[in-house]
Design a protein around this motif. Sequence first.
Motif, PDB file in Angstrom:
ATOM      1  N   ASP A 280       0.820  -1.215   0.000  1.00  0.00           N
ATOM      2  CA  ASP A 280       0.000   0.000   0.000  1.00  0.00           C
ATOM      3  C   ASP A 280       0.858   1.270   0.000  1.00  0.00           C
ATOM      4  OD1 ASP A 280      -2.263  -1.551   0.003  1.00  0.00           O
ATOM      5  OD2 ASP A 280      -2.642  -1.342   2.155  1.00  0.00           O
ATOM      6  N   ALA A 281       2.106   1.158   0.467  1.00  0.00           N
ATOM      7  CA  ALA A 281       2.982   2.334   0.529  1.00  0.00           C
ATOM      8  C   ALA A 281       3.535   2.736  -0.830  1.00  0.00           C
ATOM      9  CB  ALA A 281       4.138   2.069   1.496  1.00  0.00           C
ATOM     10  N   VAL A 282       3.497   1.818  -1.791  1.00  0.00           N
ATOM     11  CA  VAL A 282       4.042   2.101  -3.119  1.00  0.00           C
ATOM     12  C   VAL A 282       3.070   2.983  -3.893  1.00  0.00           C
ATOM     13  CG1 VAL A 282       4.795   1.096  -5.311  1.00  0.00           C
ATOM     14  CG2 VAL A 282       5.330  -0.059  -3.154  1.00  0.00           C
ATOM     15  N   THR A 283       3.598   4.067  -4.471  1.00  0.00           N
ATOM     16  CA  THR A 283       2.809   4.976  -5.309  1.00  0.00           C
ATOM     17  C   THR A 283       3.519   5.150  -6.647  1.00  0.00           C
ATOM     18  OG1 THR A 283       3.909   7.050  -4.698  1.00  0.00           O
ATOM     19  CG2 THR A 283       2.211   6.222  -3.182  1.00  0.00           C
ATOM     20  N   ASP A 284       2.935   5.978  -7.501  1.00  0.00           N
ATOM     21  CA  ASP A 284       3.560   6.263  -8.789  1.00  0.00           C
ATOM     22  C   ASP A 284       4.869   7.041  -8.626  1.00  0.00           C
ATOM     23  OD1 ASP A 284       1.480   4.997 -10.061  1.00  0.00           O
ATOM     24  OD2 ASP A 284       0.372   6.846 -10.483  1.00  0.00           O
ATOM     25  N   ARG A 285       5.093   7.598  -7.446  1.00  0.00           N
ATOM     26  CA  ARG A 285       6.319   8.372  -7.193  1.00  0.00           C
ATOM     27  C   ARG A 285       7.411   7.528  -6.545  1.00  0.00           C
ATOM     28  NH1 ARG A 285       2.003  11.235  -5.822  1.00  0.00           N
ATOM     29  NH2 ARG A 285       2.202  10.708  -3.620  1.00  0.00           N
ATOM     30  N   THR A 286       7.099   6.284  -6.202  1.00  0.00           N
ATOM     31  CA  THR A 286       8.091   5.428  -5.548  1.00  0.00           C
ATOM     32  C   THR A 286       9.194   5.059  -6.533  1.00  0.00           C
ATOM     33  OG1 THR A 286       6.354   4.493  -4.134  1.00  0.00           O
ATOM     34  CG2 THR A 286       8.466   3.333  -4.216  1.00  0.00           C
ATOM     35  N   ARG A 287      10.423   5.313  -6.143  1.00  0.00           N
ATOM     36  CA  ARG A 287      11.584   4.989  -6.967  1.00  0.00           C
ATOM     37  C   ARG A 287      12.315   3.758  -6.459  1.00  0.00           C
ATOM     38  NH1 ARG A 287      14.710   5.205 -11.652  1.00  0.00           N
ATOM     39  NH2 ARG A 287      16.879   5.731 -11.209  1.00  0.00           N
ATOM     40  N   LEU A 288      12.351   3.605  -5.134  1.00  0.00           N
ATOM     41  CA  LEU A 288      13.312   2.651  -4.571  1.00  0.00           C
ATOM     42  C   LEU A 288      12.819   2.104  -3.244  1.00  0.00           C
ATOM     43  CD1 LEU A 288      17.130   3.253  -4.625  1.00  0.00           C
ATOM     44  CD2 LEU A 288      16.072   2.709  -2.450  1.00  0.00           C
ATOM     45  N   LEU A 289      13.088   0.822  -3.018  1.00  0.00           N
ATOM     46  CA  LEU A 289      12.888   0.183  -1.720  1.00  0.00           C
ATOM     47  C   LEU A 289      14.252   0.051  -1.045  1.00  0.00           C
ATOM     48  CD1 LEU A 289      10.549  -2.798  -2.732  1.00  0.00           C
ATOM     49  CD2 LEU A 289       9.867  -0.492  -2.004  1.00  0.00           C
ATOM     50  N   LEU A 290      14.344   0.490   0.200  1.00  0.00           N
ATOM     51  CA  LEU A 290      15.578   0.359   0.987  1.00  0.00           C
ATOM     52  C   LEU A 290      15.322  -0.714   2.038  1.00  0.00           C
ATOM     53  CD1 LEU A 290      18.401   1.218   1.788  1.00  0.00           C
ATOM     54  CD2 LEU A 290      17.437   3.204   2.947  1.00  0.00           C
ATOM     55  N   ILE A 291      15.899  -1.885   1.811  1.00  0.00           N
ATOM     56  CA  ILE A 291      15.615  -3.068   2.631  1.00  0.00           C
ATOM     57  C   ILE A 291      16.847  -3.408   3.471  1.00  0.00           C
ATOM     58  CG2 ILE A 291      14.962  -5.501   2.601  1.00  0.00           C
ATOM     59  CD1 ILE A 291      12.770  -3.645   1.569  1.00  0.00           C
ATOM     60  N   ASN A 292      16.635  -3.703   4.733  1.00  0.00           N
ATOM     61  CA  ASN A 292      17.723  -4.084   5.634  1.00  0.00           C
ATOM     62  C   ASN A 292      17.367  -5.416   6.286  1.00  0.00           C
ATOM     63  OD1 ASN A 292      18.789  -2.903   8.902  1.00  0.00           O
ATOM     64  ND2 ASN A 292      19.932  -4.111   7.435  1.00  0.00           N
ATOM     65  N   THR A 293      18.119  -6.455   5.950  1.00  0.00           N
ATOM     66  CA  THR A 293      17.951  -7.767   6.581  1.00  0.00           C
ATOM     67  C   THR A 293      19.291  -8.491   6.599  1.00  0.00           C
ATOM     68  OG1 THR A 293      16.716  -9.873   6.547  1.00  0.00           O
ATOM     69  CG2 THR A 293      17.224  -8.891   4.412  1.00  0.00           C
ATOM     70  N   PRO A 294      19.709  -9.046   7.730  1.00  0.00           N
ATOM     71  CA  PRO A 294      19.152  -8.925   9.077  1.00  0.00           C
ATOM     72  C   PRO A 294      19.024  -7.454   9.496  1.00  0.00           C
ATOM     73  CG  PRO A 294      20.801 -10.650   9.009  1.00  0.00           C
ATOM     74  CD  PRO A 294      20.901  -9.924   7.702  1.00  0.00           C
ATOM     75  N   HIS A 295      17.955  -7.168  10.236  1.00  0.00           N
ATOM     76  CA  HIS A 295      17.508  -5.797  10.448  1.00  0.00           C
ATOM     77  C   HIS A 295      18.020  -5.197  11.753  1.00  0.00           C
ATOM     78  CE1 HIS A 295      14.490  -2.702  11.621  1.00  0.00           C
ATOM     79  NE2 HIS A 295      14.610  -2.384  10.351  1.00  0.00           N
ATOM     80  N   ASN A 296      18.635  -4.033  11.619  1.00  0.00           N
ATOM     81  CA  ASN A 296      19.057  -3.219  12.757  1.00  0.00           C
ATOM     82  C   ASN A 296      18.046  -2.081  12.907  1.00  0.00           C
ATOM     83  OD1 ASN A 296      20.389  -1.523  14.573  1.00  0.00           O
ATOM     84  ND2 ASN A 296      21.930  -0.857  13.110  1.00  0.00           N
ATOM     85  N   PRO A 297      17.378  -1.929  14.052  1.00  0.00           N
ATOM     86  CA  PRO A 297      17.748  -2.452  15.364  1.00  0.00           C
ATOM     87  C   PRO A 297      16.960  -3.661  15.863  1.00  0.00           C
ATOM     88  CG  PRO A 297      16.214  -0.645  15.645  1.00  0.00           C
ATOM     89  CD  PRO A 297      16.421  -0.801  14.163  1.00  0.00           C
ATOM     90  N   THR A 298      15.963  -4.167  15.116  1.00  0.00           N
ATOM     91  CA  THR A 298      15.050  -5.154  15.716  1.00  0.00           C
ATOM     92  C   THR A 298      15.592  -6.569  15.735  1.00  0.00           C
ATOM     93  OG1 THR A 298      13.919  -5.697  13.642  1.00  0.00           O
ATOM     94  CG2 THR A 298      13.098  -3.777  14.884  1.00  0.00           C
ATOM     95  N   GLY A 299      16.607  -6.874  14.890  1.00  0.00           N
ATOM     96  CA  GLY A 299      17.108  -8.240  14.806  1.00  0.00           C
ATOM     97  C   GLY A 299      16.261  -9.156  13.944  1.00  0.00           C
ATOM     98  N   THR A 300      15.279  -8.596  13.230  1.00  0.00           N
ATOM     99  CA  THR A 300      14.434  -9.394  12.345  1.00  0.00           C
ATOM    100  C   THR A 300      15.231  -9.865  11.124  1.00  0.00           C
ATOM    101  OG1 THR A 300      12.439  -8.221  13.001  1.00  0.00           O
ATOM    102  CG2 THR A 300      12.390  -9.313  10.856  1.00  0.00           C
ATOM    103  N   VAL A 301      15.028 -11.118  10.732  1.00  0.00           N
ATOM    104  CA  VAL A 301      15.577 -11.645   9.491  1.00  0.00           C
ATOM    105  C   VAL A 301      14.394 -11.991   8.593  1.00  0.00           C
ATOM    106  CG1 VAL A 301      16.969 -13.446   8.404  1.00  0.00           C
ATOM    107  CG2 VAL A 301      17.628 -12.550  10.654  1.00  0.00           C
ATOM    108  N   LEU A 302      14.285 -11.307   7.465  1.00  0.00           N
ATOM    109  CA  LEU A 302      13.162 -11.551   6.569  1.00  0.00           C
ATOM    110  C   LEU A 302      13.219 -12.975   6.018  1.00  0.00           C
ATOM    111  CD1 LEU A 302      13.024  -8.165   4.605  1.00  0.00           C
ATOM    112  CD2 LEU A 302      11.642  -8.881   6.572  1.00  0.00           C
ATOM    113  N   THR A 303      12.073 -13.603   5.948  1.00  0.00           N
ATOM    114  CA  THR A 303      11.985 -14.980   5.486  1.00  0.00           C
ATOM    115  C   THR A 303      12.023 -15.052   3.959  1.00  0.00           C
ATOM    116  OG1 THR A 303       9.575 -14.974   5.342  1.00  0.00           O
ATOM    117  CG2 THR A 303      10.559 -15.527   7.494  1.00  0.00           C
ATOM    118  N   ARG A 304      12.206 -16.267   3.441  1.00  0.00           N
ATOM    119  CA  ARG A 304      12.166 -16.458   1.985  1.00  0.00           C
ATOM    120  C   ARG A 304      10.824 -15.998   1.421  1.00  0.00           C
ATOM    121  NH1 ARG A 304      15.745 -19.557  -0.955  1.00  0.00           N
ATOM    122  NH2 ARG A 304      17.466 -20.485   0.229  1.00  0.00           N
ATOM    123  N   ALA A 305       9.757 -16.319   2.119  1.00  0.00           N
ATOM    124  CA  ALA A 305       8.430 -15.937   1.627  1.00  0.00           C
ATOM    125  C   ALA A 305       8.278 -14.421   1.595  1.00  0.00           C
ATOM    126  CB  ALA A 305       7.346 -16.567   2.505  1.00  0.00           C
TER     127      ALA A 305
END
Length: 396
Positions: free
Chosen positions: A165-190
């Motif tokens: 829902d956050a993606v709009t026609d003005r979205t250029r780029l996704l900035l993804i961090n995994t493993p994630h600082n500061p929460t320690g989340t590791v995004l799954t394959r899914a």
Amino acid sequence: MARMTSSARPLLNRRLAEFGTTIFAEMSALALSTGAINLGQGFPDTDGPEEVREAAVRALRDGLGNQYPPGPGVPELRTAIAAHQQRRYGLSCDPDTEVLVTAGATEAIAASLLALVEPGDEVIALEPYYDSYAACIAMAGGRRVPVTLRPDDGSFRLDLDELRDAVTDRTRLLLINTPHNPTGTVLTRAELAAIAELAVERDLLVVTDEVYEHLVFDDAEHVPLATFPGMRERTVTIGSAGKTFSFTGWKVGWVTGTQELVTAVRTAKQYLTYVSAGPFQYAVAEALRLPDSYFDGFRADLRRKRDLLGDGLRTAGFEVYQPQGTYFITTDITPFGEKDAHRFCRALPERCGVVAIPNSVFYDDPAAGRSQVRFAFCKRDDVLHEAAVRLRRLAS
């Protein structure tokens, strides 16, 4: 006598007006002034492998890198990075055109955003986020759009519907961090597969910060986003030696991607530092060739430290969110009847002789993380034991 400016215009570029001294500098200075144990900033208190340090000494003595190294990085390191990506993830990179060495991951992030983002472009970042993300997006003239990881059953999770829902026609780029600082989340394959499908569907670029790639625990698995269908040609992958080899002061990072993406990032990077860390680049090339036993042992040691500090935090009365990766544990202070993490962290050195970081500074809306506090566990066992003892004062 100081010369007065003729204009009322502020000296600081307005894009940076919201940014002051980083929270890490503020809390580290507090640790020094109070003599408290610093579990705030994420750097180890011991050096990495002796053979890697000796490789740096040897490079210095042999005159390797003491003068300007090549702009993209020394060939030995670029070759080692490409071999690492191939061996670990099956990602094929041309060391001559698809690898770029940077002054740490922080410069890699800055160069990537300056190269790929134009004024008015929207950049979606997972929140809470490493503080340089916001500043680099601002310097590029982009508009920051946070998608918040939220606590769920003892950890933090990404809401994929919220991301879409956050993606709009003005979205250029996704900035993804995994493993994630500061929460320690590791995004799954899914989760990564869904992000990849979204990026391909909406024709988005992706910058992935993977500096904690070798610090994943328990059943978590690090999978580079660039390995998913349609992603290699649109993904800039960022890595770093500092976290993996415990030489954070060397500031050796890198970017991998297609020739077109790396050329774009290099164009911006060459006007930032141009080059850096010449002798250390040769040492990191040797570090990346260490046997699997090093990486396995390093990960097991950090997992043990995580559990040591986590048990101490639970005993002290914190709600603890179990990290799947990184150096950090995020906690909640509401069990103490407190809600203001910044105030809590400012008082903690006097109360317990320990310094931590308030997560609220990593959110666009500080209220979203107002009761969250981050602790770093990349410290010696005796330091973690002593910190746990001191924090037990809160329980009383």
